[in-house]
Design an enzyme around this catalytic site. Sequence first.
Site, PDB file in Angstrom:
ATOM      1  N   HIS A  52       0.852  -1.189   0.000  1.00 30.95           N
ATOM      2  CA  HIS A  52       0.000   0.000   0.000  1.00 30.95           C
ATOM      3  C   HIS A  52       0.892   1.244   0.000  1.00 30.95           C
ATOM      4  O   HIS A  52       2.023   1.212   0.486  1.00 30.95           O
ATOM      5  CB  HIS A  52      -0.878   0.030   1.252  1.00 30.95           C
ATOM      6  CG  HIS A  52      -1.989  -0.959   1.240  1.00 30.95           C
ATOM      7  ND1 HIS A  52      -3.179  -0.718   1.889  1.00 30.95           N
ATOM      8  CD2 HIS A  52      -2.109  -2.186   0.680  1.00 30.95           C
ATOM      9  CE1 HIS A  52      -3.983  -1.750   1.727  1.00 30.95           C
ATOM     10  NE2 HIS A  52      -3.353  -2.663   0.997  1.00 30.95           N
ATOM     11  N   GLU A  54       0.848   3.911   1.812  1.00 27.62           N
ATOM     12  CA  GLU A  54       1.278   4.346   3.145  1.00 27.62           C
ATOM     13  C   GLU A  54       2.448   3.504   3.657  1.00 27.62           C
ATOM     14  O   GLU A  54       3.401   4.038   4.227  1.00 27.62           O
ATOM     15  CB  GLU A  54       0.122   4.239   4.155  1.00 27.62           C
ATOM     16  CG  GLU A  54      -1.070   5.109   3.819  1.00 27.62           C
ATOM     17  CD  GLU A  54      -2.155   4.372   3.035  1.00 27.62           C
ATOM     18  OE1 GLU A  54      -3.335   4.678   3.259  1.00 27.62           O
ATOM     19  OE2 GLU A  54      -1.822   3.495   2.208  1.00 27.62           O
ATOM     20  N   CYS A  82      -6.488   2.239   5.401  1.00 30.73           N
ATOM     21  CA  CYS A  82      -7.155   1.001   5.806  1.00 30.73           C
ATOM     22  C   CYS A  82      -6.652   0.601   7.204  1.00 30.73           C
ATOM     23  O   CYS A  82      -5.758   1.242   7.754  1.00 30.73           O
ATOM     24  CB  CYS A  82      -6.855  -0.101   4.789  1.00 30.73           C
ATOM     25  SG  CYS A  82      -5.143  -0.708   4.873  1.00 30.73           S
ATOM     26  N   CYS A  85      -2.798   0.001   7.357  1.00 30.01           N
ATOM     27  CA  CYS A  85      -2.015   1.233   7.256  1.00 30.01           C
ATOM     28  C   CYS A  85      -2.168   2.097   8.505  1.00 30.01           C
ATOM     29  O   CYS A  85      -1.199   2.717   8.948  1.00 30.01           O
ATOM     30  CB  CYS A  85      -2.380   1.988   5.989  1.00 30.01           C
ATOM     31  SG  CYS A  85      -1.872   1.079   4.498  1.00 30.01           S
TER      32      CYS A  85
END
Length: 155
Positions: A52, A54, A82, A85
Site C-alpha cells: 500500500h 502508506e 485502511c 495502514c
Amino acid sequence: MDKYMQRALELAREAYDEGEVPVGAVVVKKSTGEIVGEGRNMREQAKNALAHAEIMAIDSACKKLGGWRLPDCAMYVTLEPCPMCCGAIINSRIDNVYFGAYDYKSGSAVSVQKMFELPYNYKPEVTGGVMEEECSEMLSAFFKDLRARKKKRSE
C-alpha cells in the site's frame, strides 16, 4: 499542506498509469518541510498485499531517517488509510495524518472505524478531506476505466 497532497496525487497518477488503484502517500518532516518518504500503491505489480502507498512511504521514511520511529512527521495520503495502514501509522509514531478521499468501505481513520481513537499507546491527529475532490475524481475515473476494460474483454 496542498503542495504535499499534490505530490501524493502525482504518485497516485503514477500508480494509475501502471494499472494500480491510484493511491499516493508522502511523509513530511514537519520541522524542515522536507518530504522524507514517498510511496504509491504497488500491490498488483509487487504481487504483495502489503504494498500500500502508506506502507511504502513509511518504509522509505524509516530508511531515510534511520529508525522505525518517525517523530515530527506527518503523512499526506490521497485515500483514507485502511486498518493495516492505520496500524503502521500508529507503530511508526507519525504525528499527523492528512487524507484526501474518504473510504466508506475500508477506511479506518474515520469512516468504518476510528482506529486512531482506540486505546493504543499512540494517537496521531487526523484530518480528512484535504483536496478531496481531486483525490476522489482520480479514484472514480480509475474504477470507471477498469469496469469499461472488463466489460470490453467479456464481449
